[in-house]
Design a protein around this motif. Structure first.
Motif, PDB file in Angstrom:
ATOM      1  N   UNK A  58       0.779  -1.087  -0.062  1.00  0.00           N
ATOM      2  CA  UNK A  58       0.057   0.075   0.054  1.00  0.00           C
ATOM      3  C   UNK A  58       0.674   1.059  -0.004  1.00  0.00           C
ATOM      4  N   UNK A  59       0.913   2.041  -1.162  1.00  0.00           N
ATOM      5  CA  UNK A  59       1.894   3.071  -1.155  1.00  0.00           C
ATOM      6  C   UNK A  59       0.954   4.220  -1.378  1.00  0.00           C
ATOM      7  N   UNK A  60       1.505   5.407  -1.029  1.00  0.00           N
ATOM      8  CA  UNK A  60       0.875   6.702  -1.166  1.00  0.00           C
ATOM      9  C   UNK A  60       1.859   8.087  -1.288  1.00  0.00           C
ATOM     10  N   UNK A  61       2.775   8.136  -0.402  1.00  0.00           N
ATOM     11  CA  UNK A  61       3.679   9.319  -0.472  1.00  0.00           C
ATOM     12  C   UNK A  61       4.985   8.989  -1.325  1.00  0.00           C
ATOM     13  N   UNK A  62       5.180   9.980  -2.396  1.00  0.00           N
ATOM     14  CA  UNK A  62       6.168   9.805  -3.186  1.00  0.00           C
ATOM     15  C   UNK A  62       6.643   8.264  -3.535  1.00  0.00           C
ATOM     16  N   UNK A  89      -2.753   1.924  -4.307  1.00  0.00           N
ATOM     17  CA  UNK A  89      -2.844   3.373  -4.101  1.00  0.00           C
ATOM     18  C   UNK A  89      -4.353   3.709  -3.539  1.00  0.00           C
ATOM     19  N   UNK A  90      -3.974   4.838  -2.870  1.00  0.00           N
ATOM     20  CA  UNK A  90      -5.672   5.402  -2.682  1.00  0.00           C
ATOM     21  C   UNK A  90      -6.106   5.902  -3.709  1.00  0.00           C
ATOM     22  N   UNK A 105      -7.356   2.929   7.662  1.00  0.00           N
ATOM     23  CA  UNK A 105      -7.874   3.573   6.504  1.00  0.00           C
ATOM     24  C   UNK A 105      -7.310   2.860   5.123  1.00  0.00           C
ATOM     25  N   UNK A 106      -6.059   2.892   5.444  1.00  0.00           N
ATOM     26  CA  UNK A 106      -5.528   1.977   3.965  1.00  0.00           C
ATOM     27  C   UNK A 106      -5.807   0.682   3.833  1.00  0.00           C
TER      28      UNK A 106
END
Length: 426
Positions: A58-62, A89-90, A105-106
């Motif tokens: 689960x990725x998000x930031x950069x 990703x979100x 939430x992720x």
């Protein structure tokens, strides 16, 4: 192999502000470590070595560098028709879902992925810790206890305990109290951020939390404290090496610990390999006057000076008459002739001009701009920065990413100072 019994979900979207410029252009799990690896390699390798081959990241930031590093998972034997690695990703949908609000939430945003695979258990992991662990033992413990949730715990030095969730355990190993990052912890038994959930229980809990107003949607702050009231929540004690490398000091210490005669992290164990993409680099070369003492040296490095108690990544060039001590130099750094580095962390592609002194001196001032980041004497220089020849940079200094010679107002940077690229905003 667990087949469809277990799906692993790795939380890898952390911004990592305490790592400052090391995570300015990458997610914290993508930060290089140990002369060869990325932090997330340990988590991914633990999954494969434990026989878990369906992994959601689960990725998000950069996320770009993390995505480029993992790709289709071939280096971890995760390029599979059944199972494999999935980069999640979100998203924005008609449910107005957006950026992850917290760790829970992720997982909530990834419920469709989990349900499509219909596992019995869900293993939730933090992608920014360095350790080797057989998750199979924890899963077997979870099933034996008929638990709804099992969380891994470890003892840490009491002075570090405030950074973690503090666990109070009953006579049978059940969790009777959970305090998330208390200012004055009464115990040093902490949450490792490794969870085994029964899938149905996980779905129920995160969906319930999604309906609650004012939630931070976090496992430690919200879901676990509530679950210990009416669910079977147990602890699994882990006694091996485990390090949260979320601060500059802990990151530096974890790298230095690899240099011990008996490294506590068994990253060279042939029975538990740590996988990572292999670089196509030439062999290491040592010049005629090179001196190397107790170091890790990456592929393609050229060493002409004196290097001791340091971690040198791939492609680093150390010129003649250079002295480096207690430092971490990431890929493709260049150190000009007759320079000295002491307790310095260089991100990728940094160039140090000739006759420079970085990290030395007797003065020890806490970094003025980021006092919570640098205070113990380590100096960090961001990715692709250029340090002018003849420059003197003291302890606890920060030189930001992409800084060049023209950004230095003086060739002397006093202890505790910060130099960053001027903002381009109008």
């Amino acid at each position: 192999m667990f087949k469809n019994e277990v799906v692993a979900m790795i939380l890898a979207g952390g911004e990592g502000r305490r790592l400052n410029i090391l995570s300015a252009k990458r997610a914290k799990p993508a930060v290089p470590f140990g002369g060869k690896y990325r932090i997330i390699d340990f988590c991914l390798s633990n999954c494969v070595n434990s026989g878990i081959y369906c992994v959601g990241v689960l990725t998000q930031y950069n996320p770009r560098s993390l995505h480029e590093h993992i790709r289709i998972g071939k280096d971890w034997d995760l390029d599979r028709l059944n199972g494999g690695v999935f980069l999640l990703q979100p998203f924005i949908s008609d449910a107005d879902t957006d950026w992850y609000r917290g760790t829970a939430d992720a997982i909530y945003q990834s419920l469709r992925f989990i349900r499509n695979r219909a596992p019995e258990l869900v293993l939730i992991l933090s992608g920014d810790h360095v350790y080797t662990m057989n998750y199979r033992h924890m899963i077997e413990f979870h099933k034996k206890k008929k638990a709804d949730l099992t969380l891994a715990v470890i003892q840490v030095p009491i002075e570090e305990a405030h950074r973690f969730g503090i666990i109070t355990v009953g006579a049978e190993g059940e969790v009777i109290r959970f305090d998330e990052k208390p200012e004055n912890p009464q115990s040093n038994l902490v949450n490792m951020g490794i969870y085994v959930f029964n899938r149905e229980v996980l779905e129920e809990e995160v969906e319930k939390e999604a309906m609650r107003e004012g939630t931070s949607f976090d496992f430690g702050r919200d879901i676990i404290p509530r679950m210990i009231q009416d669910k079977r929540v147990f602890t699994y004690s882990f006694s091996g090496y485990w390090k949260d490398v979320g601060t500059i000091d802990s990151y530096w210490e974890a790298n230095m610990e690899l240099l011990g005669e008996e490294s506590p992290l068994r990253f060279k164990d042939i029975d538990w390999p740590i996988y990572t993409p292999v670089a196509d680099r030439p062999p290491v070369k040592f010049g005629r006057d090179a001196q190397v003492e107790n170091c890790i040296i990456g592929e393609g490095a050229i060493i002409n000076g004196k290097v001791s108690q340091s971690v040198i990544f791939n492609g680093v060039y150390v010129s003649e008459e250079v002295k480096i001590e207690g430092s971490i130099l990431m890929n493709d750094c260049y150190i000009g002739k007759n320079s000295q580095l002491e307790r310095v962390i260089l991100d990728k592609g940094v160039m140090i001009g000739e006759e420079s002194r970085v990290g030395g001196g007797q003065v020890l001032n806490v970094n003025k701009k980021y006092p919570e980041v640098l205070w113990s004497g380590i100096t960090i220089i961001g990715k692709n920065s250029r340090i002018p020849s003849g420059c003197e940079i003291g302890k606890n200094c920060i030189i930001g990413a992409d800084v060049d010679e023209n950004d230095f107002p003086s060739l002397i940077v006093f202890s505790g100072e910060t130099i960053e690229k001027p903002s381009m905003e109008v």
